[in-house]
Design a protein around this motif. Structure first.
Motif, mmCIF file in Angstrom:
data_model
loop_
_atom_site.group_PDB
_atom_site.id
_atom_site.type_symbol
_atom_site.label_atom_id
_atom_site.label_comp_id
_atom_site.label_asym_id
_atom_site.label_seq_id
_atom_site.Cartn_x
_atom_site.Cartn_y
_atom_site.Cartn_z
ATOM 1 N N ASP A 189 1.299 4.532 -15.978
ATOM 2 C CA ASP A 189 0.246 3.794 -16.659
ATOM 3 C C ASP A 189 0.019 2.421 -16.026
ATOM 4 O OD1 ASP A 189 -1.457 3.534 -19.255
ATOM 5 O OD2 ASP A 189 -0.245 1.712 -19.247
ATOM 6 N N ALA A 190 1.083 1.832 -15.495
ATOM 7 C CA ALA A 190 0.981 0.506 -14.882
ATOM 8 C C ALA A 190 0.467 0.563 -13.445
ATOM 9 C CB ALA A 190 2.338 -0.197 -14.924
ATOM 10 N N GLY A 191 0.272 1.771 -12.906
ATOM 11 C CA GLY A 191 -0.349 1.880 -11.592
ATOM 12 C C GLY A 191 0.568 2.223 -10.438
ATOM 13 N N TRP A 192 1.690 2.864 -10.711
ATOM 14 C CA TRP A 192 2.612 3.235 -9.628
ATOM 15 C C TRP A 192 1.914 4.134 -8.620
ATOM 16 C CZ3 TRP A 192 7.491 1.647 -8.424
ATOM 17 C CH2 TRP A 192 8.164 2.372 -7.424
ATOM 18 N N ARG A 193 2.101 3.846 -7.339
ATOM 19 C CA ARG A 193 1.497 4.628 -6.260
ATOM 20 C C ARG A 193 2.521 5.618 -5.711
ATOM 21 N NH1 ARG A 193 -0.178 -0.598 -6.024
ATOM 22 N NH2 ARG A 193 -2.404 -1.022 -5.679
ATOM 23 N N PRO A 194 2.349 6.911 -5.987
ATOM 24 C CA PRO A 194 3.296 7.905 -5.465
ATOM 25 C C PRO A 194 3.353 7.860 -3.942
ATOM 26 C CG PRO A 194 1.894 8.871 -7.154
ATOM 27 C CD PRO A 194 1.315 7.522 -6.832
ATOM 28 N N GLY A 195 4.540 8.054 -3.414
ATOM 29 C CA GLY A 195 4.716 8.122 -1.969
ATOM 30 C C GLY A 195 4.949 6.799 -1.284
ATOM 31 N N GLN A 196 4.872 5.689 -2.020
ATOM 32 C CA GLN A 196 5.149 4.378 -1.439
ATOM 33 C C GLN A 196 6.451 3.828 -1.997
ATOM 34 O OE1 GLN A 196 2.125 1.382 -1.702
ATOM 35 N NE2 GLN A 196 0.544 2.642 -0.760
ATOM 36 N N TRP B 288 -1.521 -10.581 1.161
ATOM 37 C CA TRP B 288 -1.384 -9.187 1.531
ATOM 38 C C TRP B 288 -1.825 -8.959 2.981
ATOM 39 C CZ3 TRP B 288 1.017 -5.963 -1.720
ATOM 40 C CH2 TRP B 288 1.034 -6.268 -3.088
ATOM 41 N N LEU B 289 -1.000 -8.236 3.736
ATOM 42 C CA LEU B 289 -1.343 -7.752 5.071
ATOM 43 C C LEU B 289 -0.827 -6.330 5.187
ATOM 44 C CD1 LEU B 289 -0.235 -10.796 7.285
ATOM 45 C CD2 LEU B 289 -2.590 -10.197 6.649
ATOM 46 N N THR B 290 -1.388 -5.561 6.108
ATOM 47 C CA THR B 290 -0.803 -4.249 6.350
ATOM 48 C C THR B 290 0.535 -4.424 7.064
ATOM 49 O OG1 THR B 290 -1.804 -3.962 8.531
ATOM 50 C CG2 THR B 290 -3.113 -3.238 6.611
ATOM 51 N N VAL B 291 1.355 -3.405 6.972
ATOM 52 C CA VAL B 291 2.652 -3.459 7.655
ATOM 53 C C VAL B 291 2.448 -3.654 9.152
ATOM 54 C CG1 VAL B 291 4.707 -2.102 8.231
ATOM 55 C CG2 VAL B 291 3.850 -2.156 5.871
ATOM 56 N N ALA B 292 1.419 -3.005 9.702
ATOM 57 C CA ALA B 292 1.136 -3.188 11.131
ATOM 58 C C ALA B 292 0.828 -4.650 11.444
ATOM 59 C CB ALA B 292 -0.034 -2.296 11.549
ATOM 60 N N TRP C 190 1.919 -7.208 9.737
ATOM 61 C CA TRP C 190 3.177 -7.963 9.628
ATOM 62 C C TRP C 190 4.003 -7.825 10.913
ATOM 63 C CZ3 TRP C 190 3.481 -11.785 6.690
ATOM 64 C CH2 TRP C 190 2.943 -11.802 5.401
ATOM 65 N N ARG C 191 4.000 -6.642 11.480
ATOM 66 C CA ARG C 191 4.737 -6.458 12.738
ATOM 67 C C ARG C 191 4.220 -7.420 13.799
ATOM 68 N NH1 ARG C 191 7.799 -1.679 12.964
ATOM 69 N NH2 ARG C 191 7.264 -0.101 11.381
ATOM 70 N N ARG C 192 2.906 -7.551 13.861
ATOM 71 C CA ARG C 192 2.328 -8.452 14.867
ATOM 72 C C ARG C 192 2.653 -9.918 14.556
ATOM 73 N NH1 ARG C 192 -1.838 -4.465 14.636
ATOM 74 N NH2 ARG C 192 -3.096 -5.669 13.142
ATOM 75 N N GLN C 193 2.924 -10.211 13.295
ATOM 76 C CA GLN C 193 3.297 -11.574 12.903
ATOM 77 C C GLN C 193 4.772 -11.872 13.177
ATOM 78 O OE1 GLN C 193 1.636 -14.116 10.971
ATOM 79 N NE2 GLN C 193 -0.359 -13.135 10.806
ATOM 80 N N GLY C 194 5.547 -10.813 13.500
ATOM 81 C CA GLY C 194 6.980 -10.998 13.757
ATOM 82 C C GLY C 194 7.874 -10.584 12.617
ATOM 83 N N VAL C 195 7.328 -9.841 11.641
ATOM 84 C CA VAL C 195 8.112 -9.327 10.515
ATOM 85 C C VAL C 195 8.223 -7.816 10.676
ATOM 86 C CG1 VAL C 195 8.265 -9.128 8.014
ATOM 87 C CG2 VAL C 195 7.270 -11.192 9.032
ATOM 88 N N THR C 196 9.446 -7.328 10.873
ATOM 89 C CA THR C 196 9.662 -5.913 11.165
ATOM 90 C C THR C 196 10.352 -5.229 9.996
ATOM 91 O OG1 THR C 196 9.917 -6.437 13.513
ATOM 92 C CG2 THR C 196 10.716 -4.275 12.765
ATOM 93 N N PRO C 197 9.735 -4.186 9.408
ATOM 94 C CA PRO C 197 10.387 -3.475 8.300
ATOM 95 C C PRO C 197 11.645 -2.767 8.775
ATOM 96 C CG PRO C 197 8.427 -2.299 9.002
ATOM 97 C CD PRO C 197 8.423 -3.610 9.740
ATOM 98 N N LEU C 198 12.662 -2.765 7.935
ATOM 99 C CA LEU C 198 13.926 -2.114 8.255
ATOM 100 C C LEU C 198 14.104 -0.805 7.503
ATOM 101 C CD1 LEU C 198 16.241 -5.272 8.274
ATOM 102 C CD2 LEU C 198 15.110 -4.143 10.211
ATOM 103 N N GLY C 199 13.053 -0.368 6.831
ATOM 104 C CA GLY C 199 13.075 0.892 6.114
ATOM 105 C C GLY C 199 11.802 1.663 6.376
ATOM 106 N N SER C 200 11.707 2.840 5.776
ATOM 107 C CA SER C 200 10.560 3.709 5.998
ATOM 108 C C SER C 200 9.361 3.243 5.181
ATOM 109 C CB SER C 200 10.925 5.146 5.607
ATOM 110 O OG SER C 200 9.823 6.005 5.758
ATOM 111 N N GLY D 174 4.764 3.108 5.781
ATOM 112 C CA GLY D 174 3.648 3.349 6.674
ATOM 113 C C GLY D 174 3.018 2.071 7.190
ATOM 114 N N ASP D 175 2.521 2.098 8.413
ATOM 115 C CA ASP D 175 1.902 0.913 9.004
ATOM 116 C C ASP D 175 0.636 0.475 8.276
ATOM 117 O OD1 ASP D 175 3.780 0.386 10.914
ATOM 118 O OD2 ASP D 175 2.674 1.295 12.585
ATOM 119 N N ASP D 176 -0.003 1.417 7.557
ATOM 120 C CA ASP D 176 -1.257 1.069 6.883
ATOM 121 C C ASP D 176 -1.044 0.585 5.449
ATOM 122 O OD1 ASP D 176 -0.381 3.516 5.942
ATOM 123 O OD2 ASP D 176 -2.388 4.388 5.808
ATOM 124 N N VAL D 177 0.199 0.531 5.007
ATOM 125 C CA VAL D 177 0.489 0.093 3.633
ATOM 126 C C VAL D 177 0.330 -1.417 3.527
ATOM 127 C CG1 VAL D 177 2.282 -0.091 1.859
ATOM 128 C CG2 VAL D 177 2.044 2.028 3.182
#
Length: 350
Positions: free
Chosen positions: A240-247, A283-287, A289-299, A301-304
């Protein structure tokens, strides 16, 4: 915690320590005057509650059963008046996480995950919420049901409403308790925190009426003793609060030496829970953030879309948070709470 009083609400333990410093946006009722000063005036106030309950369709039998003989609870007033003042400088998150994502809570969560393995996939499919997230909420709220509160809900809520500081909230919750009884909830179940939250997930009465779910198909939304109903109710709240499945809720991130958090500061004021959201980046996409120098350490998507969060400052753990983190904040508007729930869920899933 949408003015639909969500679970980002008053809770035994967590809220007792964090309510004033990290208020939830749904509870913005204004002070409406000094409380009545004696038991007779308390009874006079209850007359107004009786009239409102009758207008809203509560049966006279329930009104009489639940409100007759009530007296103010001085302990509730003491606890409400003893909330800590807001802090202008939030304390570090690390100590809080250490005590709320500890080995015992992780271990009990994993045991529950194994025990409920037969029912969790069905609930996950129905609501789109991962089992570890449901369990982390349950573990955080009541340590998987080991403490749920023993205050009489009607008496506590009547006391808080009469006291007057947040009358609009608590009077509404008192009316909701009466509606629960009219719906068939036995009064002996109506015990909980001093501030009106109850059951395994520490729902407020209005939340129970709206979102409690029957997970095992027996016709009863039993969030007191049924694992299936407890988990389904939490999942229903999150959907109800808007959880996005798969993220994910978020992921840990590494930060390059040249990254400047100030360059990614939020540009918009949050419509609710503003002091909490003000600590997050834009808010920025993960992609991006990567270009900004922030690298995710978990799984993830780049478009999230994600926001950057490094609560304890440079050189300490950093995170990329998705919109699902904001959903956890709907349960309790505190970065301490939401971050520890996400981390506990990750540990349960390992």
């Amino acid at each position: 915690m949408r003015r639909r009083f969500p679970l980002r609400l008053l809770r035994q333990g967590l809220i007792c320590s964090l309510l004033a410093a990290f208020p939830f946006p749904a509870v913005q009722a204004q002070y409406t005057g000094a409380p009545y000063s004696n038991a007779t005036s308390f009874e006079s106030y209850l007359d107004t509650v009786r009239a409102r309950a009758a207008r809203e369709g509560v049966s006279q039998a329930t009104i009489g059963r639940m409100l007759s003989g009530l007296t103010p609870n001085s302990r509730v007033i003491q606890l409400d008046g003893g909330q800590p003042s807001r802090s202008t400088t939030p304390p570090a998150t690390a100590p809080y996480i250490a005590t709320h994502v500890d080995a015992a809570r992780i271990g009990r969560g994993r045991d529950r995950y194994s025990r409920d393995a037969g029912m969790l996939p069905t609930i996950e499919r129905r609501y789109g919420v991962p089992g570890p997230i449901m369990l982390a909420i349950w573990g955080h709220e009541t340590n998987y049901g080991s403490y749920t509160g023993d205050f009489d809900l009607a008496r506590s809520l009547a006391t808080l409403a009469w006291e007057g500081r947040r009358r609009a909230l608590f009077e509404g919750e008192l009316i909701a308790v009466l509606k629960m009884v009219d719906r068939g909830v036995p009064p002996h179940r109506l015990k909980g925190s001093w501030a009106g939250a109850f059951g395994n997930p520490q729902f407020l009465p209005s939340v129970y009426l709206r979102l409690a779910a029957d997970g095992d198909g027996d016709g009863d939304a039993d969030i007191w003793s049924s694992d299936a109903d407890t988990l389904a109710s939490i999942a229903n709240y999150f959907r109800d609060a808007g959880w996005r499945p798969g993220q994910p809720w978020g992921v840990r991130a590494s930060v390059s030496s040249g990254f400047s958090a100030g360059s990614a500061a939020a540009r918009l004021a949050a419509p609710s829970c503003d002091r909490v959201h003000a600590r997050h980046s834009r808010w920025l996409t993960v992609a991006e953030w990567r270009r900004q120098g922030v690298t995710p350490l978990g799984s993830i998507g780049d478009d999230v879309l994600a926001s950057f969060f490094q609560p304890d400052g440079p050189g300490t753990p950093a995170y990329l948070l998705t919109g699902n983190y904001r959903v956890i904040l709907q349960y309790n508007c505190s970065n301490y709470y939401a971050l520890s729930v996400g981390l506990l869920a990750d540990e349960i899933a390992r």
